[in-house]
Scaffold this active site. Structure first.
Site, PDB file in Angstrom:
ATOM      1  N   LYS A  12       0.833  -1.214   0.000  1.00  0.00           N
ATOM      2  CA  LYS A  12       0.000   0.000   0.000  1.00  0.00           C
ATOM      3  C   LYS A  12       0.863   1.257   0.000  1.00  0.00           C
ATOM      4  O   LYS A  12       2.049   1.242   0.344  1.00  0.00           O
ATOM      5  CB  LYS A  12      -0.956   0.035   1.192  1.00  0.00           C
ATOM      6  CG  LYS A  12      -0.281   0.071   2.587  1.00  0.00           C
ATOM      7  CD  LYS A  12       0.033   1.468   3.098  1.00  0.00           C
ATOM      8  CE  LYS A  12       0.812   1.409   4.411  1.00  0.00           C
ATOM      9  NZ  LYS A  12       1.651   2.512   4.726  1.00  0.00           N
ATOM     10  N   GLY A 111       7.691   1.117   4.487  1.00  0.00           N
ATOM     11  CA  GLY A 111       6.557   2.038   4.542  1.00  0.00           C
ATOM     12  C   GLY A 111       5.449   1.663   3.587  1.00  0.00           C
ATOM     13  O   GLY A 111       4.569   2.461   3.292  1.00  0.00           O
ATOM     14  N   ASP A 152      -1.965  -1.682  10.412  1.00  0.00           N
ATOM     15  CA  ASP A 152      -2.182  -1.690   8.957  1.00  0.00           C
ATOM     16  C   ASP A 152      -2.767  -3.007   8.440  1.00  0.00           C
ATOM     17  O   ASP A 152      -3.135  -3.101   7.270  1.00  0.00           O
ATOM     18  CB  ASP A 152      -0.851  -1.477   8.211  1.00  0.00           C
ATOM     19  CG  ASP A 152      -0.383  -0.040   8.285  1.00  0.00           C
ATOM     20  OD1 ASP A 152      -1.185   0.835   8.661  1.00  0.00           O
ATOM     21  OD2 ASP A 152       0.794   0.199   7.945  1.00  0.00           O
TER      22      ASP A 152
END
Ligand code: C5P
Length: 315
Positions: A12, A111, A152
């Site tokens: 993502k 990230g 996440d």
């Protein structure tokens, strides 16, 4: 005969990442727009024995299609391993002991939620395993386990484009028109997510201009318009400041990458830089240019939105 369950889950980029004040539980409230891209992690569960009580995982092996980290990540602390144990324990079903294989396509500590994608793929794979020997967990219980594994992970399960609030784990699907074409560049200098959030708190003490950006309205409208230039202008990441402070080289990468595409931002807590381009051809061209310019960095193209974690095959 060895049996195999194969699942995948997307990496993502945050199109918007607004970080609020630190909370007492060590997390920060977020207003995050998650966007899944078609660079996917693959998780396989292999087994050939008979169902047994006790721990479900026998071993784990990761194959790296991106740069390999220094430390060994194949152990009981790995999110994929923990995901399998959690699903089997919650379902209360005896299953054969499994070997986990992960094909890693998303940068490690980059990230892009690669570890969370491993966890999400492992969750759906182990739920399929449980279904072979008893009753699978309902979706809400998988989501609960996902949130307990990491902030996440619920989004990695869900995919698409979504607004995340709370720790980033309260999700609502967002409307968007058209596809977004990206180049991702990894300067190979991993950033610890918790460290990036903590540094943002410190930087804010000395710099009141680093306000939390908790309003994603303009981005949301840009996404529904399907206008790439407008989406590019609305991209924002509060964690960019700590990422640049920890890895000053990112300033140059962002500058060059921004010229190669429409806009470059730090992805999540970084250090991956995400470059939004007008279309697939532009993205390929920008990727070639950036790979030449930053010799030794890893570069790939991807597009979104992509679907969430799913079982690909049960063999
Ligand atoms: O949940 P996860 O393990 O992915 O988060 C890693 C670290 O990032 C947390 O321990 C916390 O320090 C930081 N974090 C945060 N606020 C969030 C998400 C993560 O402070 N909403």
């Amino acid at each position: 005969m060895t049996r195999e369950i194969v699942a995948s889950a997307p990496g993502k980029v945050n199109l918007h990442l607004g970080v609020g004040e630190a909370r007492t539980d060590g997390y920060h409230d977020l207003v995050s727009v998650f966007h899944a891209v078609d660079r996917r992690e693959v998780v396989r569960l292999l087994y050939d024995g008979t169902p047994v009580a006790g721990p479900a995982v026998e071993s784990m092996r990761t194959t790296f299609f991106v740069d390999e980290p220094d430390e060994d990540i194949d152990g009981p602390n790995n999110l994929a391993w923990r995901a399998v144990e959690a699903v089997v324990a919650r379902a209360g079903v005896a299953v054969p002991r499994v070997r986990i294989e992960v094909d890693k396509h998303v940068f490690v500590a980059g990230g892009m939620a690669g570890g969370s994608a491993d966890a999400a793929a492992a969750l759906v794979a182990s739920n399929a395993l449980v279904a072979e020997f008893g009753e699978a967990l309902p979706e809400e219980e998988l989501l609960e386990i996902a949130a307990s594994l990491g902030a996440d992970v619920p989004f990695s399960l869900m995919g698409g484009t979504a607004l995340g609030t709370g720790r980033g784990d309260k999700l609502v699907e967002m409307l968007s028109r058209g596809r977004l074409h990206w180049v991702f560049i990894n300067p190979k200098i991993g950033i610890n997510t918790g460290g990036a959030f903590a540094l943002l708190d410190d930087l804010r003490h000395g710099n009141p201009a680093l306000l939390p950006h908790m309003d994603a309205t303009e981005l949301s409208q840009a996404l529904t318009s399907g206008d790439v230039a407008r989406v590019a202008a609305a991209l924002h990441n509060d964690l960019e400041a700590p990422a640049l402070s920890m890895r000053p080289v990112l300033k140059r990468v962002l500058g060059v990458a921004g010229e190669a595409g429409r806009r470059a931002i730090v992805s999540g807590s970084g250090p991956t830089v995400a470059v939004l381009c007008d279309d697939a051809d532009d993205a390929r061209f920008a990727a070639e240019h950036l790979a030449e310019r930053f010799d030794g960095y890893e570069v790939f193209v991807a597009e979104g939105p992509d679907h969430g974690a799913q079982v690909e095959r049960v063999i």
